[in-house]
Design a protein around this motif. Structure first.
Motif: not given
Length: 1263
Positions: A25-38, A49-55, A86-92
């Motif tokens: 079910x489509x709801x608050x869709x999670x998305x990438x704020x920052x994707x990893x780079x070469x 490697x930086x990966x930041x996720x919204x929601x 910080x996972x709470x801020x979507x930082x992985x």
């Protein structure tokens, strides 16, 4: 590998998530704020490697090469990987530490689906890990050295790099062109090796020694890597050059020729060798690396054989196609080695001589000339021919007719060499032969009788002739040889013939002939008359075999003699009478005589000689011969043959066999007890070559009579020998042990087995007990039995006695016997045996010990308060231990009760001779009883040795304290005895010629006893000190003393603060004791009362021994004393007189330091006060154990007003005079010396023991 050309494929997980999106079910869709780079990183660094996720609502994790790494922060299986942010801020963030090649690859950040959102996947990010190359290296197409003129290929390899390395080649710092580079696969996937190849065309000698450098670099290297190679190019040397020879090459024989061969250049430098006519003569050379040349030295000793020899020097190295050479030919000038003249230099007068003079090879040929005396002879013929070594030989022939006048002139052949300027000649004297002129003999007158054996000299003379005549002697026309040579003289020669006249010289003719090479003979002769004794004497026996008892017949025949001889017979010194026969004429013009003899034979004639002598009375000379008698007879023993042999046991017994027989092939047999002895019967039997009989390691069983029978082919005989074997004694006792009652007579019998038996002083007795016994008893002997009789045996004579038997044959034998003296029981009694102490609280066990001696064995019976004890009761156990005559019976009382067990235990010991009784009182633990029998052992000028008998210890471990004082002392001094249980003690540090009063008492943890012997005092006056010398005052008169005013001021100023602190400490101490007394039981060990006055005085009450009434106690001495005190009056704990507070010291059995007494005032006999060291103890000895530190000594220095009347300046300069002894001590230290810091070995070996058995108030640790 470029990132721009990389194609990204979705992972299988992505496909699966895509299929599931439609179901979420489509709801608050999670998305990438920052994707990893070469990322491109160097190996070993950290990458993130930086990966930041919204929601974010799903699980976030990283994917490497399609492999999920997991959501945890510490990724399992990847210790260098971690999730940060910080996972709470979507930082992985994916962090990789110390990157390696295996980290190179694609990475994705994936977020799993959740109830409110679909799964999402990031772009693929590549991590490019750059790997630096390993150290580059060269590869050569050949391992052989390079040769000039050829081409070679060099390859430099930079292995295992990512990306591939860039290689640059340099030659002597100049970059090379035409280098071909290409990559190849490395040792692992993704790694590459870079190969750089350079071909060097037609190398030359100038390339030798050049340096090739290979430089490799890639982005992972901060600086390029290098490796180098030195070019080693081989090229041939230059032609060699020979030095040291002139152009013609001329050299004389015997010259030492030194040549040098030099070869320039070449790599490697040339090897040189010399040849002579094609043969190698030298292979040694040396190189000069600086000048780049090789040198070879040739030293040649020139010989004729080297003429026209070709010397060649060759040089070669590894790349020389053919050896390089240089040669020279030499010409040797040499003279002839030999000049020979062939032919005879002698001839008869008027004859012709022919001679030849010949020279060996020479260069150039020689010229020959002949000389006779000083006249040159020209009748010669010369011939020159080819010689050895390229030279010429020369020959000259001479013919000449000789005359008598030329006899003895030198005939010379002379040679001359023009090349070497050498001259040589060969000369011999010319000999011309002609005959002698006259010959005659000097001899005894004709017809004169000469005696045989006389030496006469016949001399033959010859004069004239060339050569001089040769003389020869003849006897009856027979030439004589081996005579001295003839003697020449000016005019002729002579030859002497020395003749020792023999019978054959009678009527013989001696002739002398004179000859020479002229071949004419002249002679002279003489005839001799000789008198001589018989030339021989011969004895002829008529029997072939002689036997004992036969008659012997002999004939004696004398040879020729002049005049006639007379015959006589003798046997040893005995003359025998023979029968003479008529004489006969015989050889040498002499006469022969014959005589016969008859003699009866016995065995004594065997081996003797019968002599026959032919004697001439005119000549007083005779000739004799003998006939040795070989008389056959059976064996005969000598008259004085030994009949008895004595030998010591274990030695070798030799039974001699003194027998004679002819023939001497005698066989003997030995019999012992009618049995024939053989070597096989006993290995100790040995039969020697002399037929003697030996018994090795002879024993007493071999004693007896031995018979020997001897036989030869003529007959037999026998005799007997007695063997007496002597041996050392062995002893035993008739009875062991020997029992006797006290006062009776004891007889000890010792029986010996020995040979021989000595009737007197064979036995000796010895006491084996402790000490010496003045009178053991009466000793006697009856043949082989020794006896010791002890009248009125006492207990002191009981013990072991040793009997020793000695018959002068080693070793003496000994045996011991136990003498047991029986006596009635005697129990140990005294202070230590009459009492036993134990607590009666029902928790303790007491042992009541009864010990006594008695023989025979003692039997014990016990009673308590007169009632026999039934040991079936579980609280009473009895055990008896026996050690020899000492018996110990111990009754163990378990759970001692004061009401039930404090009683009198009666021990009764009895045996067959009587009984003894001892009452032992079991009571409560208490203070010890006073010692007794306090006495002086010895004393010197500075010490006193004291001894006492300890009293009952009160059931606890006790120790002792010595108290003493002298007339000038303010108070008593106290010394604790160490070791604590010792009952002998040396008090040291005393003053000479001083009277001291000593007392001793005992202490345990419950209190202390009264002083020994009802508080008696032992008075001692020390000896005079002979070495006493009055010391001079180093301070002088001005500083010897202080005025009374100054002394009072100093005492008040220095002592007032300390006195105030002292009173404060006493006040606090009394309050503490009062509080503690309220909590303790009212029972007390002592009923004495404490003084309410000054804290430095202690009173005396009944039942307790304390310090004297109103006796001042030195606080410093009391502080020292209390360190090792077990108790004081009322079992109270002493207080230290400290100013800052109260310190309490408790007695301990684990620590027993050696303490020094401290008087109140250190005043010497001269009335002056001496300073005391404020810390005079040896407590520092135990600081390594961590048990004690002298806190008082550090915090409370002694006040100068009480203990040190000297000013600080005076204290620094003061030295005590040697004879003064102001105070004593318990050690060997002379006061007031500083104590020596050392460990007490007794203290170090102290047994470990705790204080749990002490009353609670006495337990504690040493501060």
């Amino acid at each position: 590998m470029g990132l721009s050309s990389t194609t990204c494929f979705p992972s299988p997980l992505l496909l699966l998530l895509t299929l599931q999106w439609g179901l979420v079910e489509v709801g608050a869709q999670q998305a990438f704020r920052t994707q990893p780079k070469n990322m491109t990183v160097r190996a070993g660094t950290t990458v993130m490697l930086r990966c930041e996720v919204l929601r974010p609502s799903g699980v976030v994790q990283w994917v490497k090469d399609g492999l999920l790494l997991g959501p945890q922060q510490s990724l399992p299986g990847f210790p260098r990987y971690s999730l940060l942010g910080d996972p709470k801020r979507g930082q992985y963030y994916l962090q990789i530490e110390k990157t390696e090649l295996e980290d190179d690859g694609p990475y994705e950040c994936q977020v799993g689906q959740s109830e409110s959102s679909r799964a999402i996947i990031s772009h693929t990010a590549w991590i490019n890990v750059q790997i630096p190359p390993s150290k580059p290296y060269f590869e050569l197409e050949t391992t052989e050295p390079w040769v000039a003129g050829k081409s070679y290929t060099v390859t430099c390899i930079a292995p295992d790099a990512k990306p591939e390395a860039v290689i640059t080649l340099f030659k002597d710092g100049v970059e090379l062109t035409g280098v071909e580079s290409f990559p190849m696969s490395g040792s692992e996937d993704k790694l590459q090796n870079t190969h750089a190849t350079k071909e060097f065309m037609f190398l030359s000698s100038s390339d030798n020694g050049r340096e090739l450098v290979c430089r490799a670099k890639n982005p992972a290297l901060p600086r390029a890597l290098e490796t180098s190679l030195v070019m080693n190019v081989y090229f041939p040397p230059q032609n060699p050059v020979i030095q040291g020879l002139d152009r013609e090459g001329l050299v004389k024989r015997g010259t030492t020729l030194k040549l040098f061969c030099v070869s320039q250049g070449g790599n490697p430098l040339a090897t040189l060798h010399w040849t002579k006519n094609g043969e190698v003569i030298s292979t040694s050379w040396e190189v000069d690396t600086e000048s780049r040349r090789a040198i070879s030295h040739l030293t040649l000793q020139v010989k004729p054989q080297d003429n026209q020899a070709e010397l060649c020097c060759e040089s070669v190295n590894q790349v020389t196609p053919v050896p390089l050479s240089n040669s020279r030919k030499i010409t040797v000038l040499f003279e002839p080695e030999k000049v020979m003249v062939l032919g005879l230099f002698e001839a008869r007068e008027g004859e012709e001589v022919t001679l030849c003079c010949y020279t060996s090879s020479s260069n150039p040929p020689v010229h020959i000339r002949w000389w006779l005396g000083f006249r040159e002879l020209n009748t010669t013929v010369v011939n020159v021919e080819e010689g050895d070594h390229g030279g010429k030989t020369t020959m000259s022939n001479l013919t000449h007719v000789v005359s008598r006048e030329e006899n003895g002139l030198p005939l010379t052949c002379e040679t001359f060499n023009k090349g070497t300027r050498f001259s040589k000649s060969q000369s011999n004297n010319l000999i011309v032969f002609y005959p002698p002129q006259k010959v005659w003999i000097e001899a005894p007158p004709p017809g004169l009788p000469l005696r045989s054996g006389t030496i006469i000299r016949l001399i033959c003379f010859s004069i004239g002739g060339s050569p001089k005549g040769t003389l020869n002697w003849y006897k009856d026309d027979k030439a004589l040889s081996d005579y001295p040579k003839q003697v020449p003289s000016d005019k002729g020669v002579s030859k002497e013939l020395a003749v020792r006249l023999q019978p054959s010289d009678n009527m013989a003719t001696y002739r002398c002939n004179a000859t020479n090479k002229a071949k004419m003979v002249l002679n002279a002769s003489v005839k001799l008359m000789v008198q001589f004794p018989a030339v021989s004497v011969t004895i002829i026996a008529k029997q072939k075999e002689l036997r004992r008892g036969q008659n012997l017949s002999l004939d004696c025949l004398s040879g020729s003699s002049n005049p006639q001889a007379n015959i006589s017979w003798s046997l040893g010194s005995t003359r025998l009478k023979g029968v003479d026969l008529p004489p006969k004429n015989t050889t040498f013009g002499g006469i022969s005589v014959r005589s016969t003899l008859s003699l009866p034979l016995s065995s004594q004639h065997h081996g003797q000689r019968i002599t026959c002598q032919a004697y001439s009375s005119l000549l007083s000379e005779g000739v004799n011969t003998f006939y040795k008698l070989n008389v056959l007879y059976p064996p005969e023993f000598i008259p004085d043959h030994p009949q008895k042999i004595q030998v010591v046991e274990d030695d070798t017994a030799i039974l001699p066999l003194l027998v004679s027989a002819n023939p001497d092939d005698v066989s003997c047999s030995w019999l012992y007890r009618k049995e024939e002895l053989h070597k096989e019967m006993d290995p100790r039997y040995h039969f020697t070559e002399s037929t003697a009989f030996e018994i090795w390691n002879v024993t007493r069983r071999d004693t007896g009579v031995y018979t020997v029978n001897c036989t030869n082919e003529v007959g037999s005989d026998n005799t007997t020998i007695t063997l007496d074997v002597q041996y050392a004694p062995s002893v035993k006792m008739e009875k062991d042990p020997v029992y006797v009652d006290v006062g009776e007579t004891a007889d000890l019998f010792c029986v010996a087995d020995a040979n021989p038996i000595i009737n007197t002083e064979m036995f000796s007795w010895k006491w084996l007990g402790e000490g010496e016994m003045e009178e053991m008893g009466e000793q006697s002997q009856d043949e082989a039995t020794g006896q010791l009789t002890i009248q009125g045996a006492t207990r002191a004579q009981a013990g072991r006695y040793q009997c020793t038997a000695d018959n002068n044959i080693e070793p003496p034998a000994s045996v011991s016997v136990q003498l047991v003296v029986r006596f009635m029981p005697e129990l140990q009694k005294g202070a230590q045996w009459n009492k036993v102490a134990s607590r009666g609280d029902g928790t303790r066990t007491a042992e009541v010990v009864c010990q006594g001696e008695g023989i025979p064995r003692l039997h014990f019976s016990w009673a308590k308060n007169g009632v026999p004890i039934d040991f079936i009761h579980p609280r009473y156990q009895e055990k008896t231990v026996r050690e020899g005559s000492l018996h110990t019976s111990t009754v163990t009382v378990v759970n001692v009760s004061a009401a039930l067990d404090y009683a009198v235990f009666t021990c009764t010991a009895h045996n067959t001779l009587g009984e003894d009784t001892l009452n032992i009182q079991l009571l409560s633990t208490n203070q010890p009883d006073p010692p007794s029998e306090f006495r002086l052992v010895s004393f010197t000028h500075a010490s006193a040795t004291l001894e006492w008998i300890p009293g009952f210890d009160g059931g606890l471990e006790q120790r002792f304290r010595v108290r003493y004082r002298w007339a000038d002392s303010v108070s008593f001094l106290y010394v604790d005895v160490f070791p604590p249980r010792a009952n002998i003690f040396i008090v040291t540090g005393l003053s000479p010629a001083t009277t001291y009063n000593f007392s001793v008492n005992a202490l345990n943890s419950m209190g202390e006893s009264g002083y020994a012997d009802n508080n008696s005092v032992l008075t001692i006056t020390t000896e005079e000190w002979e070495g006493a010398v009055q010391a001079e005052d180093p301070l002088g008169e001005e500083t010897r003393g202080l005025s009374l005013y100054q002394t009072v001021i100093m005492a008040v100023v220095g002592g007032a603060p300390l006195l105030a602190l002292n009173w404060l400490g006493c006040f606090l101490c009394l309050r503490w004791k009062k509080r503690r007394g309220q909590t303790e039981s009212k029972g007390s060990v002592s009923d004495g009362k404490k003084s309410e006055g000054d804290g430095s005085t202690v009173s005396t009450a009944s039942g307790s021994t304390r310090y004297e009434v109103r006796e001042l106690v030195n606080p410093a001495a009391q502080r020292t004393l209390l360190i090792d005190s077990g108790s004081e009056p009322d079992s109270s704990v002493y207080e230290s007189y400290a100013g800052e507070g109260s310190h309490y010291y408790y007695p301990t059995s684990d620590y027993h330091p050696s303490l020094y007494p401290h008087p109140e005032g250190a005043q010497g006999q001269d009335g002056r006060c001496y300073p005391l060291e404020p810390i005079g103890h040896e407590y520092e000895e135990v600081r390594d154990w961590g048990m004690y530190q002298d806190v008082l000594g550090l915090s409370l220095p002694l006040p100068p007003s009480q203990f040190d009347p000297w000013l600080p300046e005076q204290r620094r300069e003061w030295r005590p005079p040697p004879p003064s002894y102001p105070q004593g001590s318990g050690r060997g230290m002379t006061a007031p010396q500083q104590p020596i810091r050392r460990k007490d070995p007794v203290v170090e070996r102290r047994p470990e023991k705790n204080d749990y058995d002490l009353p609670f108030e006495l337990r504690g640790q040493l501060v």
